[in-house]
Design an enzyme around this catalytic site. Structure first.
Site, mmCIF file in Angstrom:
data_model
loop_
_atom_site.group_PDB
_atom_site.id
_atom_site.type_symbol
_atom_site.label_atom_id
_atom_site.label_comp_id
_atom_site.label_asym_id
_atom_site.label_seq_id
_atom_site.Cartn_x
_atom_site.Cartn_y
_atom_site.Cartn_z
ATOM 1 N N GLY A 7 -20.088 -34.403 61.242
ATOM 2 C CA GLY A 7 -19.348 -35.354 62.153
ATOM 3 C C GLY A 7 -20.051 -36.874 62.257
ATOM 4 C CB CYS A 8 -18.492 -40.034 63.189
ATOM 5 S SG CYS A 8 -17.365 -39.542 64.535
ATOM 6 C CE1 TYR A 9 -19.783 -41.049 69.705
ATOM 7 C CE2 TYR A 9 -18.294 -39.159 69.600
ATOM 8 C CZ TYR A 9 -18.675 -40.680 69.885
ATOM 9 O OH TYR A 9 -17.918 -41.314 70.761
#
Lengths: 337, 337, 337, 337
Positions: free
Chosen positions: C150-152
């Site tokens: 995921g990006c976060y």
């Protein structure tokens, strides 16, 4: 075979875009990045987006020093400053792509009228190809100096040139209403480009007085074979990048929207970077690319064109690489797709 | 003496601006806020910017229920829906300011052509004052129904009306190139107004087909006393608010920039909300206010006007309050400075 | 040797970025782009930024049809939908990079707790490498399925992992305060991502409830060799792209800023896409690139890290290409510089 | 009874907001607007948003000249410059609201440590009320000089003060992670606030070194009755206005979210400008207003507060008018709703 290239005035926005494009070019080695102000700093300290991508330092180099290091020079210097150094570079055997307006206009008088300076190298004017490959591709491969077009001019010339060439529109009373992102104003902080001033705001500026006016008129006149007159109104838009130009012109005869679109399509059919589309394009469609999207409409017997491009790429550094590729015989799209 | 007012369709952007303006009005009590979709929710739960400023709930009320609570009704309903309820409100004795386009056009046929619906209340068309006080102030105080102008039309009519009235510009071939912030597209989420789509982008839309075209032409024709034709090109700008309109027209005789500016100035000299300025105005100068700033230039024998305003205030809710003030005999600027 | 690749769910923002990256990859041929909703439209009609760059149509293909056309499949399907199709693709011999969260968590129960669905393919959980090459590079080349991070999580794990691994910070009471551009919310229009709602505004959302929380904790726990607990607070920022994550943690012993920076530097010294910098980085420095910039500070005995990356590239599609390169033995930076 | 007021340093963003608020105040006459740099220009030529709203010119006036014209002076001068002129104004009988940091800190030494200047008027330090009416309302009516709070401090103190006062949170290890729009950086163009640099970007700055740190700590310590320590991290957000502050603190005992919210609610129950809300607020909810919205969450035994306000209004000029109203006995909300 790798070409050694130098970039003069490497602290501005067009220069950093150029560096990024050239880093993708398989046949280029960047050998010099000049700056008069930034001492001997790593370019990545001035442009943190280059951290870890290029190790080079900015340097305050003379023309001779540049010529000793590079075969090809991209000059991102301001107008006047550019034409002061380019003759020396050419004499030393370099080939040059000039981002400034210095070699775009054919007349030293027109240059002086609009730029407020006597031209430093007037004898070359009129002999330097205008680096818009879509119109002047043949002149570029053999040139030692190419005048890279302005961002607004590219956005206005590409939609209008085919229509003028085919005689579809009148040469008078052409309105060019352009809207540009803020990076077009350069990297020097000013009140008008201070975030809280220009964000959430739109304004027109330099109406009738913008220096790209004679450039657009000259090139369109060349294409039309007779004098073309425009009214040019630039606007500042709260976005980083992108130009959208809306033009209004009079058809010379009864035409349909399809005929206008066909005229544009047949003109740009083989062009790698111009796309004639049916829908109304948005600047974001071309953001970060070397493409120009164009469409046309007819309303109340007026031909309207809408074109858009990325002012820093197709409007500056991408066009420069396109010219470089033509000058050195590389496929025109190298590093640009 | 406090006027009891209702707002129909109170969930949109113009309605929330209207609430904020009316909360500052010393002679107004908001007694009803209607919504068909939002059940019985506090309006502050739909618009958190109203938290702690107004306690009222949204309600799904019939026209009769609204009329029982309010003397004056602001209708922020969509076109067609508005004209379906307004006749009943008027019959019940309410006075109405209509934000929709339903009573702006004089012809039911033109309405149907552009809005794609048969008009629900065609007999009233042509008898309702167009609520632009700068042009039609005398008709407003005695009116029971006022058609609040569209945002683009206000931005285009204000600069052009004086020039047409004085016969300074030709009635044909007027170009209206407008640029609007995204709130003008309303509060319903759509792909075109989804942040990652329209942010950092500029586009033209509805060229030649925007519904404000006949409205602008009708009002300008009324002012000019003969048919006026425009080419209208709206653009979507990545900002919340503001419209900037650039117009291009042909002078009917040799005029100077000063004459054009004087014509505008003498026309708007006593107007509280129109300012003719020498500089090129920015939308931000009028953001959050009921002002319209206008200037003019002459380039290559073309008269160019640049005007700007806040589309939600002078282009909608501020104008509505201005009309309300005129209808009820309050100073025109009440709650608007 | 060109790898035939398919992209499932090709209408979203990560997919269009992936297409652009893969078009630059010399060893890739895109052979299928699937969409259940967009019929048989050219992908360039859905994403006008692809006009003239790729001719392919979107198609509604079965897993078998995809497997017949492609060796490698990038799944940009939503969670749950992805794990419903991937087993079939693997069985048919495809290798898969999954953008969804479906194979990131090791526990089906944790998945169900946070995603609210029973996992469609629970037996594979815990056996799929987490595609963050900086931490798990060895596991990727031989994998048939890689769980793209995921990006976060990428923005939080990269700065914290080295400090946890070295035991420099405590495993409890780690605060992860993240700020993301709006593209992270996807391409489906919603009120919260409607331009006039989120522009000129900043808000926190899903505090303590964001689904990336267990992903960050699981990976950091793996790295630390013991349970790590975080407080994760995401914020929505009015910009298209970019995540900046600020973390706050307690040092386990007296350390200096230089020691912390050295720990990060020695960990990432050979990494092509992680840059430990002295200055405070801005998201723009990494926009449009596969780089992550990290720095650290010590304030009042708290270690603070600041990291940033482009959520669509290093936070999604760039990482996927990085994983693809590892899986197929291409230089890891291919198509990413 | 109309109060004659002067504004010193009237070219900045806080001053123009103050002018707009004061123009709505029924008991105020603006009699002087000073500027050292802008000669004798009409303020509306510097701030076109004031065109047609105020006729006054900027003037370079001495303290004596100001005192001759005004009873109350708002000083928007920079720190140090403000404390150089205020003693003279007070001596001449003026009452003063100071926007600078000069009289906020109680210790001349702390001032010198953080602001790098010896304080010009150290004897007054510690005797000037801190103009946050929600905490120090009683001290303001009788004061001749009020220290208007900083924008970040207001956003951090309002959520934390009630929790500290009630002993709900520990006084150590409080993290204040703030995010501010760009207008907070002032009106002087700089590279960091140049549109193409800060637009579409987010960054942290001055971590651990921001001058609002000692101000927040001093006020919170006063409220708590013992020393409070914070870690303060400001971030720059690409928007004009608004601050959102996320704080992380440790509860001193087992508490529920409801208890925390109740503590905040009972503290601010009678406050006209602080709203404790259940939802997570966005800066836009308070944009253009004097309100501060606050909420709280508990995650993994950490109390998180989120607060937001308009940095130019509740964070500066609105608070100043609130203080002015208290000083002169006007209803506290006059000109602020």
């Amino acid at each position: 075979m790798s070409i050694r290239v130098a970039i003069l005035g490497a602290t501005g926005y067009t220069a950093v875009e150029l560096v990024k494009l050239l880093l993708r070019h398989p046949e280029v080695t960047i050998t010099a990045l000049t700056s008069r102000q930034e001492g001997n700093a790593p370019i990545a300290s001035v442009h943190p987006s280059l951290v870890g991508r290029i190790q080079a330092n900015l340097e305050n180099l003379s023309a001779a020093e540049v010529a000793a290091r590079a075969e090809c020079v991209f000059s991102c210097l301001p107008h006047c400053a550019s034409a002061e150094v380019i003759p020396e570079l050419l004499k030393a055997g370099c080939r040059v792509v000039d981002f400034s307006a210095d070699y775009r206009l054919a007349s030293a008088q027109v240059y002086e009228d609009w730029y407020g300076h006597r031209h430093p190298d007037p004898d070359r004017l009129g002999k330097v190809p205008y680096g818009l490959p879509e119109l002047f591709r043949e002149a570029i491969p053999s040139a030692d100096l190419v005048a890279n077009p302005g961002c607004y001019p590219t956005s206005a010339i590409l939609p209008l040139a085919p229509l003028l060439k085919e005689g579809l529109i009148a040469r008078e009373d052409i309105i060019v209403d352009s809207k540009s992102g803020v990076s077009g104003a350069g990297r020097t902080p000013k009140l008008t480009t201070h975030f809280p001033e220009c964000n959430e705001s739109l304004s027109a500026y330099n109406i009738g007085r913008h220096r790209h006016t004679p450039e657009i008129e000259q090139i369109l006149s060349t294409v039309a074979g007779a004098e073309v007159q425009i009214v040019f109104t630039p606007h500042l838009v709260p976005m980083d990048r992108g130009i959208l130009t809306t033009t209004y012109s009079h058809p010379t005869r009864q035409v349909t929207e399809d005929e206008v679109l066909d005229c544009l399509r047949s003109f740009y059919d083989d062009e790698p970077f111009v796309r004639v589309v049916d829908h109304l394009p948005a600047t974001k469609d071309t953001s970060g690319t070397n493409f120009c999207h164009i469409t046309a409409r007819i309303v109340r017997d007026r031909i309207i064109t809408v074109s858009c491009l990325d002012n820093l790429i197709k409007g500056a550094s991408g066009a420069a690489v396109q010219n470089f590729n033509l000058m050195y015989g590389f496929p025109e799209t190298t590093a640009l797709l």
